[in-house]
Design a protein around this motif. Structure first.
Motif, mmCIF file in Angstrom:
data_model
loop_
_atom_site.group_PDB
_atom_site.id
_atom_site.type_symbol
_atom_site.label_atom_id
_atom_site.label_comp_id
_atom_site.label_asym_id
_atom_site.label_seq_id
_atom_site.Cartn_x
_atom_site.Cartn_y
_atom_site.Cartn_z
ATOM 1 N N ALA A 35 -16.930 -21.630 27.720
ATOM 2 C CA ALA A 35 -15.421 -21.702 27.672
ATOM 3 C C ALA A 35 -14.764 -20.775 28.554
ATOM 4 O O ALA A 35 -15.302 -19.989 28.758
ATOM 5 C CB ALA A 35 -14.927 -21.773 26.081
ATOM 6 N N TRP A 36 -13.475 -20.937 28.940
ATOM 7 C CA TRP A 36 -12.495 -20.045 29.269
ATOM 8 C C TRP A 36 -11.301 -19.479 28.310
ATOM 9 O O TRP A 36 -10.978 -20.417 27.712
ATOM 10 C CB TRP A 36 -12.026 -20.469 30.672
ATOM 11 C CG TRP A 36 -12.868 -20.662 31.777
ATOM 12 C CD1 TRP A 36 -13.620 -21.642 32.136
ATOM 13 C CD2 TRP A 36 -13.372 -19.626 32.674
ATOM 14 N NE1 TRP A 36 -14.355 -21.501 33.121
ATOM 15 C CE2 TRP A 36 -14.183 -20.179 33.410
ATOM 16 C CE3 TRP A 36 -12.901 -18.324 32.908
ATOM 17 C CZ2 TRP A 36 -14.599 -19.482 34.692
ATOM 18 C CZ3 TRP A 36 -13.585 -17.532 34.038
ATOM 19 C CH2 TRP A 36 -14.465 -18.146 34.786
ATOM 20 N N ARG A 45 -5.818 -13.017 22.677
ATOM 21 C CA ARG A 45 -6.762 -13.778 23.741
ATOM 22 C C ARG A 45 -6.724 -15.090 23.093
ATOM 23 O O ARG A 45 -6.879 -15.580 21.899
ATOM 24 C CB ARG A 45 -8.081 -13.304 23.585
ATOM 25 C CG ARG A 45 -9.060 -13.793 24.781
ATOM 26 C CD ARG A 45 -10.316 -13.265 24.890
ATOM 27 N NE ARG A 45 -9.991 -11.614 25.039
ATOM 28 C CZ ARG A 45 -10.974 -10.688 25.578
ATOM 29 N NH1 ARG A 45 -12.406 -11.180 25.357
ATOM 30 N NH2 ARG A 45 -10.975 -9.641 25.677
ATOM 31 N N GLU A 46 -6.371 -16.236 24.116
ATOM 32 C CA GLU A 46 -6.227 -17.491 23.723
ATOM 33 C C GLU A 46 -7.163 -18.595 24.505
ATOM 34 O O GLU A 46 -7.507 -18.323 25.493
ATOM 35 C CB GLU A 46 -4.732 -17.900 23.905
ATOM 36 C CG GLU A 46 -4.441 -18.121 25.541
ATOM 37 C CD GLU A 46 -2.970 -18.794 25.710
ATOM 38 O OE1 GLU A 46 -2.525 -19.287 24.772
ATOM 39 O OE2 GLU A 46 -2.697 -18.632 27.036
ATOM 40 N N PHE A 47 -7.608 -19.455 23.779
ATOM 41 C CA PHE A 47 -8.506 -20.496 24.145
ATOM 42 C C PHE A 47 -7.773 -21.260 25.506
ATOM 43 O O PHE A 47 -6.589 -21.675 25.323
ATOM 44 C CB PHE A 47 -8.838 -21.338 23.505
ATOM 45 C CG PHE A 47 -9.533 -22.583 23.570
ATOM 46 C CD1 PHE A 47 -8.773 -23.880 23.869
ATOM 47 C CD2 PHE A 47 -11.010 -22.681 24.017
ATOM 48 C CE1 PHE A 47 -9.552 -24.981 24.260
ATOM 49 C CE2 PHE A 47 -11.606 -23.608 24.410
ATOM 50 C CZ PHE A 47 -10.870 -25.035 24.582
ATOM 51 N N ILE A 104 -17.886 -27.543 20.189
ATOM 52 C CA ILE A 104 -16.775 -26.834 20.628
ATOM 53 C C ILE A 104 -15.847 -26.270 19.625
ATOM 54 O O ILE A 104 -15.197 -25.175 19.676
ATOM 55 C CB ILE A 104 -15.774 -27.781 21.589
ATOM 56 C CG1 ILE A 104 -16.538 -28.136 22.899
ATOM 57 C CG2 ILE A 104 -14.394 -27.271 22.074
ATOM 58 C CD1 ILE A 104 -16.021 -29.128 23.946
ATOM 59 N N SER A 105 -15.676 -27.286 18.673
ATOM 60 C CA SER A 105 -14.617 -26.733 17.476
ATOM 61 C C SER A 105 -15.161 -25.690 16.636
ATOM 62 O O SER A 105 -14.340 -24.884 16.361
ATOM 63 C CB SER A 105 -14.596 -27.874 16.554
ATOM 64 O OG SER A 105 -15.786 -28.356 15.780
ATOM 65 N N ALA A 106 -16.538 -25.518 16.635
ATOM 66 C CA ALA A 106 -17.120 -24.267 15.747
ATOM 67 C C ALA A 106 -17.020 -22.940 16.864
ATOM 68 O O ALA A 106 -16.871 -21.895 16.241
ATOM 69 C CB ALA A 106 -18.616 -24.678 15.578
ATOM 70 N N MET A 107 -17.002 -23.146 18.253
ATOM 71 C CA MET A 107 -16.881 -22.252 19.190
ATOM 72 C C MET A 107 -15.595 -21.651 18.954
ATOM 73 O O MET A 107 -15.159 -20.319 18.987
ATOM 74 C CB MET A 107 -17.123 -22.563 20.518
ATOM 75 C CG MET A 107 -16.851 -21.357 21.471
ATOM 76 S SD MET A 107 -17.193 -21.846 23.258
ATOM 77 C CE MET A 107 -17.477 -20.466 24.083
ATOM 78 N N ILE A 108 -14.339 -22.493 18.684
ATOM 79 C CA ILE A 108 -12.926 -22.164 18.926
ATOM 80 C C ILE A 108 -12.685 -21.409 17.540
ATOM 81 O O ILE A 108 -12.011 -20.563 17.542
ATOM 82 C CB ILE A 108 -12.180 -23.603 19.051
ATOM 83 C CG1 ILE A 108 -12.276 -23.816 20.456
ATOM 84 C CG2 ILE A 108 -10.650 -23.098 19.035
ATOM 85 C CD1 ILE A 108 -11.580 -24.884 20.943
ATOM 86 N N SER A 109 -13.238 -21.975 16.408
ATOM 87 C CA SER A 109 -13.002 -21.414 14.969
ATOM 88 C C SER A 109 -13.707 -20.234 14.846
ATOM 89 O O SER A 109 -13.137 -19.247 14.227
ATOM 90 C CB SER A 109 -13.179 -22.583 14.099
ATOM 91 O OG SER A 109 -14.633 -22.738 14.127
ATOM 92 N N GLY A 110 -14.935 -19.989 15.160
ATOM 93 C CA GLY A 110 -15.776 -18.864 14.893
ATOM 94 C C GLY A 110 -15.687 -17.842 16.071
ATOM 95 O O GLY A 110 -15.983 -16.740 15.774
#
Length: 125
Positions: A35-36, A45-47, A104-110
């Protein structure tokens, strides 16, 4: 130990394009979501965008239609093509890798497991 090294940042004018690159070393990240993210001073910091190890992608609404994330598994690298850049895109951009086999969702949330050092993108008006 995985290392991520970003490159490709710079100073451009509104409406221009840039392509950021992130090269990974230490081990293959072909089974990781990449991801970036970006960060401006004083803000969290934002996704920005992510590419799953199955090649599916996901974008923040603010960049959808303008940015494209891609990966080259043979080169253990991930890229961010940024078109029609706006002054509000000005930030330090960070490459990130998830834990192996993470969604992807786990990466964004965690949060990512590994971060690069960042590359500055500045868009003038």
């Amino acid at each position: 130990q995985v290392q991520l090294v970003e490159s490709g940042g710079g100073l451009v004018q509104r409406g221009s394009s840039l392509r950021l690159s992130c090269a990974a070393s230490g081990r293959s990240l072909n089974s990781n979501t990449m991801a970036w993210y970006r960060q401006t001073p004083g803000l969290e910091r934002e996704f920005v965008a992510a590419v799953h190890w199955t090649e599916s992608t996901y974008y923040a609404d603010s960049v959808k239609g303008r940015f494209t994330i891609s990966r080259d598994k043979a080169k253990n690298s991930v890229y961010l093509q940024m078109n029609n850049l706006l002054p509000e895109d000005t930030a330090v951009y960070y490459c990130a890798a998830s834990a192996p086999l993470s969604s992807i969702s786990a990466m964004i949330s965690g949060g990512p497991q590994t971060w690069g050092q960042g590359t500055q993108v500045t868009v003038s008006s």
